[in-house]
Design a protein around this motif. Structure first.
Motif, PDB file in Angstrom:
ATOM      1  N   LYS A 152      34.585   7.716  49.933  1.00 51.30           N
ATOM      2  CA  LYS A 152      35.859   7.687  49.211  1.00 51.30           C
ATOM      3  C   LYS A 152      35.688   8.125  47.757  1.00 51.30           C
ATOM      4  CE  LYS A 152      35.667   2.768  47.905  1.00 51.30           C
ATOM      5  NZ  LYS A 152      36.379   1.468  48.025  1.00 51.30           N
ATOM      6  N   ALA A 199      45.077   8.676  50.089  1.00 52.49           N
ATOM      7  CA  ALA A 199      44.356   9.219  48.927  1.00 52.49           C
ATOM      8  C   ALA A 199      44.942  10.570  48.519  1.00 52.49           C
ATOM      9  CB  ALA A 199      42.869   9.352  49.249  1.00 52.49           C
ATOM     10  N   ALA A 233      37.779  11.150  46.238  1.00 57.28           N
ATOM     11  CA  ALA A 233      38.589  10.933  45.037  1.00 57.28           C
ATOM     12  C   ALA A 233      38.323  12.001  43.991  1.00 57.28           C
ATOM     13  CB  ALA A 233      38.309   9.546  44.456  1.00 57.28           C
TER      14      ALA A 233
END
Length: 450
Positions: free
Chosen positions: A160, A356, A164
């Motif tokens: 993640k 996201a 990101a």
């Protein structure tokens, strides 16, 4: 003594996993901590490190093979260690008393590697702590792990964290990430020229004689959306997946028409491969793929379209606008439920990855441009029906009978030589909801395309 390499348990409910890729082959020298193979389940993808240093022997499971948790898939022999045949796993507490051929060197029972935890393994390279999956995603996105701050224990970089960082790129600074440097046959090597769109080899294939399959995703998605489908069966072909403009790691600049997008796709494919290809595309990507096939700039041997756009004016305009506007998990999931009949397929990782992306304002603005340009006023303003009918290559069209985004009735009236598959109880994503069947269709298309 040889060290046994076992298939680890990567989630609590896991009973088996499919080996989707080997990073080393029989007889290769491997080092402890080196990426060894990749497994996929319905819920996760995981890269497994070598448990010791030595020579990889007796690889038992080929790519695409489903293996029970805890079963040995290979052994690692120490440098100079006697090796004659497949080691037999000795019964616990009992010596191996079976007779061996006189000519064969004596062989001790292999040492079983310690079970691998259900959480991703951590590797430290040049002082950077990161999970194997994070390393893979970073490689594919061309990101230097040393530039990232990890959110895991002891600063460990997780998947993640890499995702990101890719979402922070804006249209002015984004560039197509470098393709994965994983060793591959010459036909699936890194791009040899400038690729205007982000692309990644998802599968290396099994040598010459198999045209690469080029995957083009649909609206609001990215190339990673194809990974679950590939876990539904085996395929000998190399697989190249592309991010469309305004999606994934590609440019946020949206061409004015399908012809402009098709040109970018062609340039990207040509940068990675010269020769025949097979196209498979979903939803909006299907309209792009149809245009690519019709332009004849690539040697397209076959075309498979899943829930294709461009065959009629109707489309769920509420879904398009709602999906682009959604910023919270609750609002996003409400719209994602429109994609499938079986809501259990909307797994937490799937939702989190989509959530996201929703936080990237520039990304969603680019996708709003796509919606405004090609689906104005909740209407498909693109028409590929005549273009599709003019193609002289094998074409398959796949729909879910319960599609709530693009109606399956759009498949009616296509020329008789176009094979149409409509799956009952299936929504807008047959590649997820009927992945085994879709993979079988793709394999048939590959064989028929020569």
């Amino acid at each position: 003594m040889p060290v046994e390499v076992i298939l680890p348990k990567v989630d609590m409910d896991m009973e088996s996993g499919q080996i989707s890729r080997w990073y080393a082959k029989e007889g290769d020298n491997v080092s402890k901590g080196q990426l060894l193979f990749e497994i996929e389940t319905d819920k996760a993808a995981m890269e497994v490190d070598a448990p010791s240093t030595g020579i990889l022997r007796d690889v038992k499971a080929e790519e695409g093979t489903t293996v029970p948790v805890g079963q040995a898939v290979a052994w690692i022999y120490g440098e100079g260690e006697a090796y004659a045949a497949t080691p037999a796993k000795a019964d616990a507490g009992k010596p191996d008393t079976s007779e061996k051929p006189a000519a064969a060197p004596a062989q001790t029972a292999p040492v079983q590697a310690a079970p691998i935890a259900a959480t991703p393994a951590v590797a430290e390279t040049n002082g950077v702590r990161a999970t194997p999956l994070a390393r893979r995603v970073a490689r594919e996105a061309g990101i230097d792990l040393a530039s990232l701050k990890g959110s895991g224990p002891k600063g460990r970089i997780q998947k993640k964290d890499v995702e990101a960082s890719t979402l922070k790129l804006d249209g002015a600074s984004a560039k197509a990430p470098s393709p994965s440097p994983v060793p591959a046959p010459a036909r699936t090597a890194q791009a040899t020229g400038e690729a205007p769109l982000n692309a990644v080899w998802l599968r290396e294939g099994k040598g010459a004689g198999h045209a690469p399959v080029v995957l083009i995703h649909g609206f609001g998605s990215d190339l990673n959306s194809w990974r679950p489908m590939l876990g539904g069966g085996t395929l000998d072909n190399p697989v190249l997946a592309i991010d469309l403009p305004g999606h994934g790691g590609s440019t946020r600049a949206i061409p004015d028409d399908l012809d402009g997008i098709a040109d970018l796709v062609e340039q990207t494919v040509a940068a990675y491969h010269s020769g025949p290809v097979i196209l498979m595309a979903h939803s909006f990507g299907s309209a792009v793929a149809t245009e690519v096939a019709a332009r004849n700039n690539l040697d397209v041997r076959a075309l498979t379209l899943i829930s294709p756009a461009g065959l009629g004016p109707e489309i769920n305009g509420g879904f398009l606008s709602g999906f682009v506007r959604a910023r919270s998990e609750a609002s996003l999931v409400a719209w994602m439920k429109q994609l499938v009949q079986d809501e259990s397929l909307l797994t937490k990782p799937f939702v989190n990855a989509t959530l996201a992306q929703s936080q990237d304002t520039a990304l969603r603005e680019a996708q709003q441009q796509v919606a405004d340009r090609f689906f104005a006023d909740g209407t498909q303003v693109i028409d590929t029906r005549q273009t599709l009918a003019s193609l002289l290559i094998p074409v398959r069209v796949i729909f879910g009978a319960a599609d709530r985004v693009i109606p399956a009735s759009h498949a009616a009236g296509l020329p008789g030589e176009i094979a149409v598959h409509v799956f009952a109880g299936t929504g807008h994503m047959p590649q997820l909801e009927q992945r085994e069947k879709v993979m079988r269709i793709l394999a048939e298309v590959s064989r028929s395309a020569g």
